[in-house]
Design a protein around this motif. Structure first.
Motif, PDB file in Angstrom:
ATOM      1  N   VAL A  59      -0.371   9.057   3.145  1.00 57.32           N
ATOM      2  CA  VAL A  59       0.062   9.453   1.684  1.00 57.32           C
ATOM      3  C   VAL A  59      -0.252   8.009   0.736  1.00 57.32           C
ATOM      4  N   VAL A  60      -0.781   7.906  -0.229  1.00 58.28           N
ATOM      5  CA  VAL A  60      -1.301   6.861  -1.060  1.00 58.28           C
ATOM      6  C   VAL A  60      -0.357   6.807  -2.330  1.00 58.28           C
ATOM      7  N   VAL A  61       0.207   5.846  -2.578  1.00 57.41           N
ATOM      8  CA  VAL A  61       1.100   5.967  -3.957  1.00 57.41           C
ATOM      9  C   VAL A  61       0.582   4.818  -4.646  1.00 57.41           C
ATOM     10  N   TYR A  62       0.095   4.794  -5.952  1.00 54.43           N
ATOM     11  CA  TYR A  62      -0.074   3.738  -7.006  1.00 54.43           C
ATOM     12  C   TYR A  62       1.122   3.768  -7.721  1.00 54.43           C
ATOM     13  N   VAL A  63       1.794   2.431  -7.900  1.00 56.18           N
ATOM     14  CA  VAL A  63       3.061   2.191  -8.563  1.00 56.18           C
ATOM     15  C   VAL A  63       2.744   1.724  -9.897  1.00 56.18           C
ATOM     16  N   ASP A  64       3.391   2.374 -10.890  1.00 61.52           N
ATOM     17  CA  ASP A  64       3.165   1.913 -12.222  1.00 61.52           C
ATOM     18  C   ASP A  64       3.910   0.614 -12.480  1.00 61.52           C
ATOM     19  N   THR A  65       3.528  -0.592 -12.458  1.00 60.81           N
ATOM     20  CA  THR A  65       4.359  -1.767 -12.508  1.00 60.81           C
ATOM     21  C   THR A  65       4.208  -2.211 -13.968  1.00 60.81           C
ATOM     22  N   ALA A  66       3.954  -1.375 -15.000  1.00 54.95           N
ATOM     23  CA  ALA A  66       3.978  -1.864 -16.240  1.00 54.95           C
ATOM     24  C   ALA A  66       5.279  -2.192 -16.808  1.00 54.95           C
ATOM     25  N   GLU A  67       6.219  -1.552 -16.196  1.00 55.24           N
ATOM     26  CA  GLU A  67       7.486  -1.807 -16.316  1.00 55.24           C
ATOM     27  C   GLU A  67       8.547  -1.943 -15.274  1.00 55.24           C
ATOM     28  N   GLU A  68       9.558  -2.650 -15.276  1.00 55.22           N
ATOM     29  CA  GLU A  68      10.569  -2.787 -14.090  1.00 55.22           C
ATOM     30  C   GLU A  68      10.889  -1.483 -13.593  1.00 55.22           C
ATOM     31  N   PRO A  69      10.980  -1.273 -12.162  1.00 55.63           N
ATOM     32  CA  PRO A  69      11.375  -0.268 -11.608  1.00 55.63           C
ATOM     33  C   PRO A  69      12.681   0.456 -11.930  1.00 55.63           C
ATOM     34  N   THR A  70      12.786   1.788 -12.430  1.00 59.97           N
ATOM     35  CA  THR A  70      14.053   2.412 -13.004  1.00 59.97           C
ATOM     36  C   THR A  70      14.491   3.231 -11.886  1.00 59.97           C
ATOM     37  N   THR A  71      15.780   3.666 -12.043  1.00 62.64           N
ATOM     38  CA  THR A  71      16.401   4.794 -11.006  1.00 62.64           C
ATOM     39  C   THR A  71      15.519   5.958 -11.242  1.00 62.64           C
ATOM     40  N   ASP A  72      15.304   6.347 -12.696  1.00 58.79           N
ATOM     41  CA  ASP A  72      14.673   7.677 -12.674  1.00 58.79           C
ATOM     42  C   ASP A  72      13.209   7.460 -12.030  1.00 58.79           C
ATOM     43  N   GLY A  73      12.563   6.339 -12.067  1.00 60.90           N
ATOM     44  CA  GLY A  73      11.232   6.294 -11.662  1.00 60.90           C
ATOM     45  C   GLY A  73      11.232   6.183  -9.939  1.00 60.90           C
ATOM     46  N   ILE A  74      12.381   5.811  -9.220  1.00 64.55           N
ATOM     47  CA  ILE A  74      12.570   5.722  -7.784  1.00 64.55           C
ATOM     48  C   ILE A  74      12.529   7.546  -7.594  1.00 64.55           C
ATOM     49  N   ASP A  75      13.602   8.051  -8.294  1.00 64.92           N
ATOM     50  CA  ASP A  75      13.609   9.502  -7.967  1.00 64.92           C
ATOM     51  C   ASP A  75      12.284  10.371  -7.930  1.00 64.92           C
ATOM     52  N   ALA A  76      11.704  10.169  -9.046  1.00 62.99           N
ATOM     53  CA  ALA A  76      10.307  10.567  -9.411  1.00 62.99           C
ATOM     54  C   ALA A  76       9.415  10.266  -8.049  1.00 62.99           C
ATOM     55  N   TYR A  77       9.110   8.984  -7.528  1.00 61.10           N
ATOM     56  CA  TYR A  77       8.334   8.763  -6.460  1.00 61.10           C
ATOM     57  C   TYR A  77       8.805   9.374  -5.313  1.00 61.10           C
ATOM     58  N   LYS A  78      10.239   9.467  -4.865  1.00 62.69           N
ATOM     59  CA  LYS A  78      10.828  10.194  -3.880  1.00 62.69           C
ATOM     60  C   LYS A  78      10.377  11.525  -3.888  1.00 62.69           C
ATOM     61  N   ALA A  79      10.535  12.267  -4.837  1.00 65.16           N
ATOM     62  CA  ALA A  79      10.109  13.958  -4.870  1.00 65.16           C
ATOM     63  C   ALA A  79       8.674  14.004  -4.643  1.00 65.16           C
ATOM     64  N   GLU A  80       7.805  13.124  -5.276  1.00 65.87           N
ATOM     65  CA  GLU A  80       6.600  13.335  -4.983  1.00 65.87           C
ATOM     66  C   GLU A  80       5.934  12.898  -3.515  1.00 65.87           C
ATOM     67  N   ILE A  81       6.715  12.100  -3.196  1.00 63.16           N
ATOM     68  CA  ILE A  81       6.027  11.859  -1.372  1.00 63.16           C
ATOM     69  C   ILE A  81       6.838  12.970  -0.541  1.00 63.16           C
ATOM     70  N   ALA A  82       8.225  13.081  -1.065  1.00 65.58           N
ATOM     71  CA  ALA A  82       8.706  14.311  -0.009  1.00 65.58           C
ATOM     72  C   ALA A  82       7.810  15.684  -0.076  1.00 65.58           C
ATOM     73  N   ALA A  83       7.442  15.874  -1.235  1.00 64.70           N
ATOM     74  CA  ALA A  83       6.368  17.178  -1.481  1.00 64.70           C
ATOM     75  C   ALA A  83       5.185  16.801  -0.704  1.00 64.70           C
ATOM     76  N   ARG A  84       4.594  15.855  -0.738  1.00 61.28           N
ATOM     77  CA  ARG A  84       3.366  15.554  -0.043  1.00 61.28           C
ATOM     78  C   ARG A  84       3.603  15.403   1.743  1.00 61.28           C
ATOM     79  N   ILE A  85       4.616  14.979   2.148  1.00 62.76           N
ATOM     80  CA  ILE A  85       4.745  14.733   3.709  1.00 62.76           C
ATOM     81  C   ILE A  85       5.539  15.994   4.238  1.00 62.76           C
ATOM     82  N   GLY A  86       6.081  17.020   3.249  1.00 61.09           N
ATOM     83  CA  GLY A  86       6.597  18.049   3.953  1.00 61.09           C
ATOM     84  C   GLY A  86       7.593  17.684   4.987  1.00 61.09           C
ATOM     85  N   SER A  87       7.737  18.567   6.028  1.00 57.12           N
ATOM     86  CA  SER A  87       8.676  18.296   7.188  1.00 57.12           C
ATOM     87  C   SER A  87       8.584  16.940   7.983  1.00 57.12           C
TER      88      SER A  87
END
Ligand code: ZN
Length: 358
Positions: A59-87
């Motif tokens: 899985v390749v993720v491009y991190v939008d670094t235009a702004e500093e990492p946020t708690t909401d942003g981390i939750d979103a990346y986690k959800a995206e990756i969890a959906a892509r890797i499945g079990s």
């Protein structure tokens, strides 16, 4: 209470070291599962990803670094990756970027093995389960994220910039290859690079000290002087030195002082990146840190780096109140620098004057 200090397990340093990534990854691949690659979105174009041992299942993720990492942003990346890797469980997480990308990798790693949301783990030692194996490959040096035990996140709802401080947040392996920082823009190279100097002088100027942290901090400052005091900070040997200074500075990250809290206010209220926000903070703190203020000003002139004035010129009283709130909340570093009565020194009027002078 004695501190049980953890360091990164494996470190490979030198020009061209990234060619050995496949070997480093091999034992992880044997465990099965995809690797998850975090790249600074800067690398969406260019040849870096094509030179790396990325497999079809990964899985390749491009991190939008235009702004500093946020708690909401981390939750979103986690959800995206969890959906892509499945079990399946990832065999490794890898990060290519500066502090924002590395912190994103570190924090998402914690959420892949711990329930809940990113904000649940902002603080000290709240992560309960080890994260997947993490490999850090900094492409921009200075934050020390590669060797620190924190992943710093802005919590917008709480107006709070605070890290996930945990041994589990740390990388397991680092590859410090100066070829990876060749394409960094000069201003960004300076603003981020000088962060390690800021961490280390703030640590040495404070009251919570120990000999190991002092030794690391002194060496990182020595390297910073060699790099930024030279004719060109971006020569290959200086880029390698900065990778090492940043690594040492990340290990020296004990308690910071006044620069980082004032900088945190700029990140929270104006969305400013950490490195440049530090430079603004120090530019307004000549009375507290006169020598360091002069030293960084000299380096900026020497390296041709600008810091346009007037960033807080048109702010409202409410915004100055927010800047004050987002800086004064950092009680440990402020007490480290100014003593327990720091609020009598850093009053709302004083802090407002600091920001207005930027
Ligand atoms: Zn910093």
């Amino acid at each position: 209470m004695f501190r049980n200090a953890k360091n990164v397990g494996y470190v490979m340093i030198g020009q061209g070291a990234i060619a050995q990534l496949e070997d480093v990854l091999k034992p992880r691949r044997e465990a099965g599962g995809p690797a998850v690659w975090f790249f600074d979105h800067f690398f969406k174009t260019g040849s870096l990803a094509g030179r790396l041992p990325i497999e079809d299942q990964d899985v390749v993720v491009y991190v939008d670094t235009a702004e500093e990492p946020t708690t909401d942003g981390i939750d979103a990346y986690k959800a995206e990756i969890a959906a892509r890797i499945g079990s399946s469980s990832p065999c490794a997480l890898l990060a290519f970027g500066g502090g924002a990308t590395m912190d994103t990798c570190k924090c998402v790693g914690n959420l892949l093995t711990n329930p809940g949301r990113a904000e649940d783990y902002q603080g000290w030692d709240l992560v309960k389960h080890p994260a997947p194996y993490k490999i850090g490959c900094p492409t921009l040096s200075g934050t020390g994220s590669e060797s620190s035990r924190t992943g710093v996140l802005c919590n917008v709802a709480k107006n709070l910039k605070l890290g996930m401080n945990s041994d589990y947040t740390m990388f397991d392996q680092l590859i410090l290859d100066p070829d990876l920082s060749e394409t960094v823009p000069r201003n960004q190279f300076f603003y981020t690079g000088v962060d390690t100097y800021m961490h280390c002088f703030e640590s040495l100027a404070g009251s919570y000290r120990n000999v190991v942290v002092d030794a690391l901090a002194e060496k990182a400052i020595d390297l910073s002087r060699q790099i930024f005091g030279s004719g060109d900070m971006m020569l290959p040997e200086n880029r390698e030195k900065l990778m090492i200074a940043s690594y040492l500075g990340g290990m020296a990250a004990g308690f910071v002082g006044v620069v980082h809290p004032i900088s945190a206010g700029l990140s929270m209220v104006l969305g400013m990146h950490h490195g440049i926000a530090n430079c603004y903070a120090l530019s307004a703190l000549a009375d507290i840190y006169p020598e360091q203020h002069a030293e960084v000003a000299e380096w900026m002139a020497r390296q041709g780096i600008d810091l346009p004035k007037g960033i807080c010129r048109n702010l409202t009283d409410e915004q100055f109140q927010q800047l004050y709130g987002a800086s004064i909340v950092h009680e440990k570093p402020l007490a480290n620098a100014l003593g327990p009565d720091f609020k009598q020194i850093l009053t709302l009027e004083k802090v407002t004057a600091i920001y207005k002078s930027m």
